[in-house]
Motif scaffolding. Structure first.
Motif, short mmCIF file in Angstrom:
data_model
loop_
_atom_site.label_atom_id
_atom_site.label_comp_id
_atom_site.label_asym_id
_atom_site.label_seq_id
_atom_site.Cartn_x
_atom_site.Cartn_y
_atom_site.Cartn_z
N MET A 9 6.92 6.56 2.14
CA MET A 9 7.11 5.23 1.64
C MET A 9 6.50 5.16 0.23
SD MET A 9 5.90 1.57 3.32
CE MET A 9 5.80 2.26 4.92
N ASN A 10 7.29 4.68 -0.71
CA ASN A 10 6.80 4.64 -2.09
C ASN A 10 5.91 3.42 -2.33
OD1 ASN A 10 8.61 2.54 -2.21
ND2 ASN A 10 9.98 3.51 -3.69
N ALA A 11 5.31 3.38 -3.50
CA ALA A 11 4.32 2.34 -3.81
C ALA A 11 4.96 0.96 -3.88
CB ALA A 11 3.62 2.67 -5.12
N ALA A 12 6.18 0.87 -4.40
CA ALA A 12 6.83 -0.44 -4.51
C ALA A 12 7.13 -1.03 -3.14
CB ALA A 12 8.12 -0.32 -5.32
N THR A 13 7.54 -0.19 -2.21
CA THR A 13 7.81 -0.66 -0.85
C THR A 13 6.53 -1.10 -0.16
OG1 THR A 13 9.66 0.89 -0.72
CG2 THR A 13 8.87 -0.06 1.35
N ARG B 140 0.17 -6.43 -8.22
CA ARG B 140 1.32 -6.91 -8.97
C ARG B 140 1.29 -6.38 -10.40
NH1 ARG B 140 0.83 -12.74 -8.60
NH2 ARG B 140 1.39 -12.34 -6.46
N TYR B 141 0.09 -6.22 -10.96
CA TYR B 141 -0.02 -5.77 -12.34
C TYR B 141 -0.29 -4.27 -12.43
CZ TYR B 141 0.02 -10.69 -13.21
OH TYR B 141 0.40 -12.00 -13.26
N ILE B 142 -0.81 -3.67 -11.37
CA ILE B 142 -1.06 -2.23 -11.39
C ILE B 142 0.22 -1.45 -11.18
CG2 ILE B 142 -2.17 -0.35 -10.10
CD1 ILE B 142 -4.52 -2.30 -9.62
N TYR B 143 1.07 -1.90 -10.25
CA TYR B 143 2.28 -1.16 -9.91
C TYR B 143 3.49 -1.51 -10.74
CZ TYR B 143 -0.21 0.57 -5.87
OH TYR B 143 -1.11 1.18 -5.05
#
Length: 183
Positions: free
Chosen positions: A1-5, A59-62
């Protein structure tokens, strides 16, 4: 699972627990609850606020774009500052009371949970293209929901000085929503 998911799942989970947190804050304010349950709710409020800060930071890191000063960033900064001020007021009152007082009188933490709910809900993208209701039907349904929720809130024991019947609560809520001033 990727970071955005993972971030999306965490965001959806935070929205869900903030909705539960607002419902619990209403329950906590409307009824006289045992001290141990109020303390459990207090810990739950703090968990909600902590997860909200994690999601806001994520929200700002990814994000792939550089940090810009837009409306969302300003809103996130202002709500974060407001939550920090409310938490400071809450813990100042808690320390002043000797750390042993019941937490039912502290309104600041409940307001912080509500601000968290508003911030998380405002970040979520709702798809309004697949509507099941005509706009006029949605308008009428929203009035009915607000009136019924208002009537239920007015029937809580701590909402009034004497118990209200459902009809009186429904009349008062309808009068308030329709801005008629009948009551």
């Amino acid at each position: 699972m990727n970071a955005a998911t993972r971030y999306r799942l965490l965001n959806n989970f935070t929205i869900l627990i903030s909705v539960i947190g607002v419902a619990i804050a209403l329950l906590d304010s409307g009824f006289t609850l045992p001290t141990w349950l109020q303390q459990v709710f207090h810990i739950f409020y703090l968990v909600i606020i902590f997860l909200s800060f994690m999601v806001t930071a994520g929200r700002y890191i990814y994000t792939k774009k550089p940090l810009t000063l837009n409306k969302v960033a300003v809103f996130d900064a202002l709500t974060s500052i407001a939550i920090i001020i409310l938490l400071t007021a809450h813990f100042t009152d808690l320390v002043r009371s000797g750390l042993s007082a019941a937490v039912d009188g502290f309104v600041a933490i409940k307001i912080a949970v509500f601000v968290t709910f508003v911030r998380e809900l405002s970040d979520h993208n709702f798809n309004l293209n697949r509507t099941f209701l005509h706009p006029a039907q949605f308008f009428i349904l929203s009035f009915l929901v607000v009136v019924l929720v208002g009537a239920l809130l007015l029937m809580m024991p701590n909402a009034t000085t004497q118990p209200l019947s459902f009809v009186d609560a429904l009349f008062t809520a309808t009068s308030a929503v329709c801005v008629t001033g009948l009551s």
